[in-house]
Design a protein around this motif. Structure first.
Motif, PDB file in Angstrom:
ATOM      1  N   ASP A 538      54.765  64.672  65.963  1.00 34.72           N
ATOM      2  CA  ASP A 538      54.637  64.046  67.931  1.00 34.72           C
ATOM      3  C   ASP A 538      54.014  62.606  68.061  1.00 34.72           C
ATOM      4  OD1 ASP A 538      54.990  64.754  70.640  1.00 34.72           O
ATOM      5  OD2 ASP A 538      53.796  66.240  70.713  1.00 34.72           O
ATOM      6  N   VAL A 539      54.407  61.719  67.953  1.00 34.94           N
ATOM      7  CA  VAL A 539      54.490  60.258  68.163  1.00 34.94           C
ATOM      8  C   VAL A 539      54.879  60.154  69.837  1.00 34.94           C
ATOM      9  CG1 VAL A 539      53.692  58.496  67.383  1.00 34.94           C
ATOM     10  CG2 VAL A 539      53.199  60.295  66.002  1.00 34.94           C
ATOM     11  N   LYS A 540      53.760  60.003  70.791  1.00 31.65           N
ATOM     12  CA  LYS A 540      54.753  59.788  72.126  1.00 31.65           C
ATOM     13  C   LYS A 540      55.511  58.801  72.606  1.00 31.65           C
ATOM     14  CE  LYS A 540      53.306  63.808  74.082  1.00 31.65           C
ATOM     15  NZ  LYS A 540      53.266  64.525  73.435  1.00 31.65           N
ATOM     16  N   THR A 541      54.943  57.384  71.487  1.00 32.23           N
ATOM     17  CA  THR A 541      55.467  55.984  71.337  1.00 32.23           C
ATOM     18  C   THR A 541      56.614  56.085  70.600  1.00 32.23           C
ATOM     19  OG1 THR A 541      53.818  55.644  70.133  1.00 32.23           O
ATOM     20  CG2 THR A 541      53.203  55.128  72.253  1.00 32.23           C
ATOM     21  N   ALA A 542      57.204  57.313  69.703  1.00 30.64           N
ATOM     22  CA  ALA A 542      58.581  56.733  68.972  1.00 30.64           C
ATOM     23  C   ALA A 542      59.729  56.335  70.333  1.00 30.64           C
ATOM     24  CB  ALA A 542      58.572  57.806  67.805  1.00 30.64           C
ATOM     25  N   THR A 543      60.223  55.428  69.928  1.00 33.39           N
ATOM     26  CA  THR A 543      61.455  55.487  70.919  1.00 33.39           C
ATOM     27  C   THR A 543      62.763  55.367  69.885  1.00 33.39           C
ATOM     28  OG1 THR A 543      61.302  53.388  70.740  1.00 33.39           O
ATOM     29  CG2 THR A 543      60.156  54.900  72.731  1.00 33.39           C
ATOM     30  N   VAL A 544      62.531  55.486  68.392  1.00 41.21           N
ATOM     31  CA  VAL A 544      64.130  54.937  68.411  1.00 41.21           C
ATOM     32  C   VAL A 544      63.913  55.763  66.948  1.00 41.21           C
ATOM     33  CG1 VAL A 544      65.752  53.467  67.258  1.00 41.21           C
ATOM     34  CG2 VAL A 544      63.896  52.913  68.836  1.00 41.21           C
ATOM     35  N   MET A 545      64.994  56.752  66.938  1.00 39.89           N
ATOM     36  CA  MET A 545      65.230  57.218  65.151  1.00 39.89           C
ATOM     37  C   MET A 545      66.528  56.258  64.969  1.00 39.89           C
ATOM     38  SD  MET A 545      65.351  59.896  62.925  1.00 39.89           S
ATOM     39  CE  MET A 545      63.614  60.979  63.582  1.00 39.89           C
ATOM     40  N   VAL A 546      66.591  55.835  63.766  1.00 41.60           N
ATOM     41  CA  VAL A 546      67.647  56.272  62.245  1.00 41.60           C
ATOM     42  C   VAL A 546      67.889  56.937  61.492  1.00 41.60           C
ATOM     43  CG1 VAL A 546      69.026  53.733  61.231  1.00 41.60           C
ATOM     44  CG2 VAL A 546      67.010  53.465  63.360  1.00 41.60           C
ATOM     45  N   ILE A 547      68.654  57.052  61.687  1.00 44.80           N
ATOM     46  CA  ILE A 547      69.887  57.941  60.597  1.00 44.80           C
ATOM     47  C   ILE A 547      70.561  57.292  59.610  1.00 44.80           C
ATOM     48  CG2 ILE A 547      69.940  59.868  59.544  1.00 44.80           C
ATOM     49  CD1 ILE A 547      69.600  61.313  62.698  1.00 44.80           C
ATOM     50  N   ASP A 548      70.293  56.785  58.929  1.00 46.43           N
ATOM     51  CA  ASP A 548      70.600  56.918  57.596  1.00 46.43           C
ATOM     52  C   ASP A 548      71.201  57.463  56.556  1.00 46.43           C
ATOM     53  OD1 ASP A 548      72.368  54.776  56.099  1.00 46.43           O
ATOM     54  OD2 ASP A 548      70.389  53.293  55.512  1.00 46.43           O
ATOM     55  N   GLY A 549      72.700  57.517  56.455  1.00 46.28           N
ATOM     56  CA  GLY A 549      73.598  58.325  55.644  1.00 46.28           C
ATOM     57  C   GLY A 549      74.110  59.358  56.514  1.00 46.28           C
ATOM     58  N   ALA A 550      73.855  59.470  57.444  1.00 46.34           N
ATOM     59  CA  ALA A 550      73.868  60.707  58.640  1.00 46.34           C
ATOM     60  C   ALA A 550      75.620  61.560  58.389  1.00 46.34           C
ATOM     61  CB  ALA A 550      74.932  60.598  60.266  1.00 46.34           C
TER      62      ALA A 550
END
Length: 677
Positions: A538-550
Motif C-alpha cells: 500500500d503505497v499511496k503515491t504509486a500511480t503507474v503499474m506496468v505489467i510486462d508479459g501480461a
C-alpha cells in the motif's frame, strides 16, 4: 474392486504403473475417474484445400516421402515429411521426436490432427496427432489427457478401454429415480464411459454434466459435514455501542456502506457461543483490513486474543505496523511473529502470547508452529485466503478452544461457487470502494508503442509519483523481455533519470525491506519486481503499474496487480505489455472493466472453476471435471439437491450416509491441497 492395484489391469506392468503414479493415479478407480483435459473434434473430416492457418484441422493424408530424421544441431532433431490428398500437399513436422520416423511409412494414409501454419512459403502441421487408417476409429470426439513422458495418448485410451471392460460397472452409485429425473442425471457408470468414449457432443455434454453434478455434490457434502461435526464452544464476544463508536472515532475516514455492513455482520455473528465463520470477500482496495481490525478489536474487548495470519512477510509487516499504530490509543498490545526471528526475541514473544500480554498477534505461517500457544484465542483472521490451504486454517483454529474465524479474499468468485467451496461459511461481500478514488485507466500496449510508454513513466516520476514494473520471471527464461533482471538492466539504460530498484522473492528479507522503504519514501521512484508485490502493498503515491508479459498472467492476478495503484486520490494507470497476439482479445476484455466480480466471471469463462480451486489437480482429487461445470445453473442445482438430501431429508438417511462415506473416501486425504486460486 475399485481399490485394486493398477497392475491388475491388462497392459499395466511396473513401468506403466510408475508412469501412472506420477499423475496421481494409484488405483483402478483413479484411472476410471481420470478425466480428459479437453477434446479434439474429429467429427468433421476436411481436405487440404479447406485448411485455415491457426485453426485446428482434421483429415486423411497420405505420406508422400520417406520419413528421415535431420539433426539441425546438437540435441535438436527435425522430421519433415511431405503428405497430401487430392486437393493439395502440406508438410508434417516433428521436433525432437526421432522415434516418429519409425511410425510412418511412405504411401500409407493416416488420420491427422493439428494446427496448420505458414512457414517460409509452405504449409506446415506441427505437434500432430497421427493414427493409421486401419487402426483409428475415424471421425469422433477424441479425449486428450494430461500425461507424462512415455505415456502416449493412444496408450492411455487403450488402458482405459481395458479398465472399463473389466471394472466399469463397479462405478455405479444408485440414486432414487425421482432424484435423477429431477436433476437430469445419467447412471454414473454410463456417464464416466460417455466422458471417455463419447460418440458425439450430446453424449459428451450429458456425461460431463452428470459427473460434474455428482462430484460437486460430494465436495459440498464433505466440506459442509466437516464443519457440522466441529466440536467446542466459542467465547461470546459482545461489543458494546460505546466501544463500537470509539473504534469508528479512531478512523481517519467515514467507512463505506459495505464496510459498515461487514462490521455489523461480524458483530452479530461473534456474539454466538458457536464458532462464527465467515468469508469476507471484497475487491482490491475495498477496505477489508479495517474490517479485520474491527473483528480483532472486538476479540480483545471481549477478554480474549486475536490473531491475523498473512501469506507473505512483506504483507505481515505492513499489517503489523498499521495495527500497532492504530491500536496504541486503546492500549492494546500487538505482537508479530515471522520466520527467521532471533531465538531470544522469539522466546520472549511466545511467553507474552502465552500469558496474554500480547493481545493481538500478527504473523506469517510461523504462527501455526507447535510452540505458539495462546492464552485465550477468541478470533482469528486469515488474510488473502487463496494463499492458504484448509489444513493451515484448521491448525490456526486449533490454537484456541473454538475461535471465531474470518477468511478474507480479494479474489472474487461467484456466490454459488463460494457456497460450495466454503461449506457453510457466512459470505460477506464488500462491493464498494472508498470515496475519492478514481477508476484506474487500463491500456493494452503493443510492443511498437513501448517508447511512448517510457516517456509517460519519466513524466510520472518527475511529478513525484511511483511506478511498478512487474515481470513474471526473475532470471532470463525463454524471453529476456519478461525477466526482472533483464528488464532492470534494459530500463536502467533507457530511463537514466529515474531512480529504480529490483525486488523479487529470492532476496534476503532485510534487502526487501530496505527496497520497499526506499520506494515508500521516494528514494526509489520505480520498482522492477516479480509478483511479490501482488498482495497488500500500500503505497499511496504509486500511480503507474506496468505489467510486462501480461499474456502470461490470469485475469484475477492482473486485477490483483492493478490494485497496487490507485490507492490515493490521484489518477492512476495500468499498462499491459502484450507479447502474444492470440491473448489480445482476453486482455482487451480486462481493460474494459475494473469490477473484480466481472473479471472473476471472465476468468471462470476462460479457465473454468477448476482453476479457481487451486492445486487440487491429481489422482482422487482430480477436479478437471470442474472446468466443464461452466453453467451456473448446475452449481445452483447442486445446492438445491444438497438441501433436498440433508436439510429437508427427502430421500432418507441411507442416501445421506452413502454420500458422506463416498465424500470422506474421496476428499479426506486432500485437505492440505484445497486452496482458492
Amino acid at each position: 474392486m475399485l481399490s485394486e492395484n493398477l497392475e491388475a489391469i491388462r497392459g499395466v506392468g511396473k513401468t506403466r504403473r510408475e508412469q501412472l503414479n506420477k499423475l496421481g493415479v494409484e488405483t483402478v478407480e483413479d484411472l476410471l475417474c481420470y478425466m480428459p483435459r479437453t477434446y479434439h473434434d474429429l467429427t468433421d473430416l476436411r481436405t487440404v484445400r479447406e485448411m485455415e492457418a491457426g485453426t485446428p484441422w482434421f483429415g486423411v493424408l497420405t505420406v508422400l516421402t520417406t520419413p528421415k530424421v535431420q539433426y539441425v544441431k546438437r540435441n535438436f532433431s527435425l522430421i519433415r515429411v511431405k503428405a497430401g490428398d487430392e486437393t493439395g500437399n502440406v508438410y508434417l513436422c516433428w521436433y525432437n521426436q526421432p522415434y516418429m520416423a519409425q511410425n510412418l511409412t511412405e504411401g500409407e494414409s493416416y488420420y491427422i490432427y493439428g494446427k496448420p501454419e505458414y512457414y517460409r512459403g509452405e504449409i506446415r502441421l506441427n505437434s500432430l496427432m497421427v493414427e493409421k487408417l486401419s487402426e483409428g476409429e475415424g471421425a469422433r470426439l477424441l479425449p486428450v489427457y494430461r500425461s507424462t513422458k512415455g505415456l502416449s495418448q493412444g496408450v492411455f485410451r487403450k488402458l482405459l478401454k481395458n479398465t472399463f471392460e473389466r471394472y466399469g460397472d463397479a462405478l455405479t452409485f444408485p440414486l432414487p429415480e425421482d432424484f435423477t429425473n429431477k436433476y437430469r442425471l445419467l447412471p454414473l457408470e454410463d456417464a464416466y464411459y460417455g466422458a471417455h468414449f463419447p460418440v458425439d457432443h450430446t453424449q459428451k455434454d450429458e456425461s460431463i454434466r452428470t459427473i460434474s453434478f455428482f462430484e460437486v455434490l460430494l465436495l459440498k457434502t464433505f466440506l459442509a459435514r466437516s464443519k457440522a461435526m466441529e466440536e467446542g464452544k466459542a467465547v461470546s464476544l459482545n461489543l458494546g455501542q460505546a466501544a463500537h463508536d470509539a473504534f469508528l472515532a479512531q478512523l481517519a475516514f467515514t467507512p463505506t456502506g459495505a464496510q459498515q455492513r461487514a462490521m455489523a455482520a461480524i458483530r452479530g455473528g461473534i456474539q454466538s457461543t458457536a464458532p462464527y465463520e465467515a468469508l469476507l470477500q471484497g475487491d482490491v482496495g475495498s477496505g477489508k483490513t479495517v474490517v479485520a481490525f474491527y473483528a480483532l478489536y472486538a476479540a480483545v474487548l471481549g477478554g480474549t486474543q486475536g490473531a491475523l495470519m498473512a501469506p507473505t512477510e512483506i504483507l505481515c509487516r505492513q499489517h503489523y505496523e498499521s495495527a500497532k499504530k492504530f491500536f496504541e490509543p486503546f492500549n492494546i498490545k500487538v505482537g508479530m511473529i515471522v520466520s527467521g526471528m532471533r531465538k531470544k526475541e522469539r522466546d520472549a514473544l511466545l511467553k507474552q502470547v502465552e500469558t496474554g500480554e500480547v493481545q493481538i498477534l500478527i504473523g506469517t505461517h510461523a504462527m501455526i508452529q507447535k510452540d505458539v500457544q495462546f492464552h485465550e484465542l477468541g478470533l482469528a483472521v486469515a488474510d488473502e485466503q487463496h494463499r492458504f490451504g484448509v489444513r493451515q486454517r484448521a491448525v490456526l483454529q486449533q490454537k484456541g478452544r473454538a475461535p471465531h474465524f474470518i477468511v478474507m479474499s480479494a479474489t472474487p468468485i461467484p456466490r454459488t461457487l463460494a457456497l460450495i467451496v466454503y461449506g457453510d461459511l457466512d459470505i460477506i461481500v464488500m462491493d464498494e470502494l472508498p470515496g475519492g478514488r478514481r477508476p484506474i485507466r487500463t491500456h493494452l500496449v503493443p510492443t511498437h508503442k513501448e517508447e511512448g510508454l517510457l516517456g509517460f513513466i519519466t513524466g510520472q516520476a518527475e511529478l513525484g509519483n511511483r511506478i511498478y514494473y512487474v515481470c513474471p520471471l526473475i532470471e532470463e527464461g525463454e524471453s529476456e523481455q519478461v525477466s526482472v533482471k533483464a528488464a532492470y538492466e534494459r530500463l536502467s539504460h533507457q530511463l537514466p533519470n529515474v531512480k529504480m530498484a529490483m525486488l523479487h522473492g529470492r532476496m534476503a528479507q532485510k534487502d526487501k525491506e530496505a527496497v520497499m522503504e526506499a520506494f515508500s519514501t521516494g528514494d526509489v521512484q520505480m520498482l522492477v519486481s516479480t509478483t511479490v508485490i501482488e498482495v497488500g502493498i500500500d503505497v499511496k503515491t504509486a500511480t503507474v503499474m506496468v505489467i510486462d508479459g501480461a499474456d502470461r498472467f490470469g485475469l484475477a492476478q492482473l486485477h490483483q496487480l492493478r490494485g497496487r495503484v490507485g490507492r490515493g486520490d490521484q489518477q492512476s494507470y495500468c499498462f499491459l505489455l502484450n507479447r502474444s497476439k492470440s491473448e489480445a482479445p482476453r486482455l482487451m476484455d480486462f481493460c474494459s472493466t475494473t469490477d473484480g466480480f466481472a473479471i472473476a466471471r471472465m476468468d471462470l469463462k476462460n479457465r473454468g472453476p477448476g482453476a479457481l480451486l487451486g492445486q487440487w489437480q491429481s489422482g482422487k482429487g482430480d477436479l478437471f471435471f470442474m472446468n466443464f461445470a461452466m453453467d451456473a445453473h448446475l452449481l445452483e442445482d447442486v445446492l438445491t439437491a444438497y438441501d433436498d438430501i440433508f436439510i429437508k431429508n427427502r430421500y432418507g438417511e441411507e442416501l445421506q450416509l452413502r454420500l458422506i462415506a463416498r465424500a470422506k473416501n474421496k476428499y479426506r486425504s486432500l485437505l492440505n491441497e484445497i486452496t482458492l486460486n
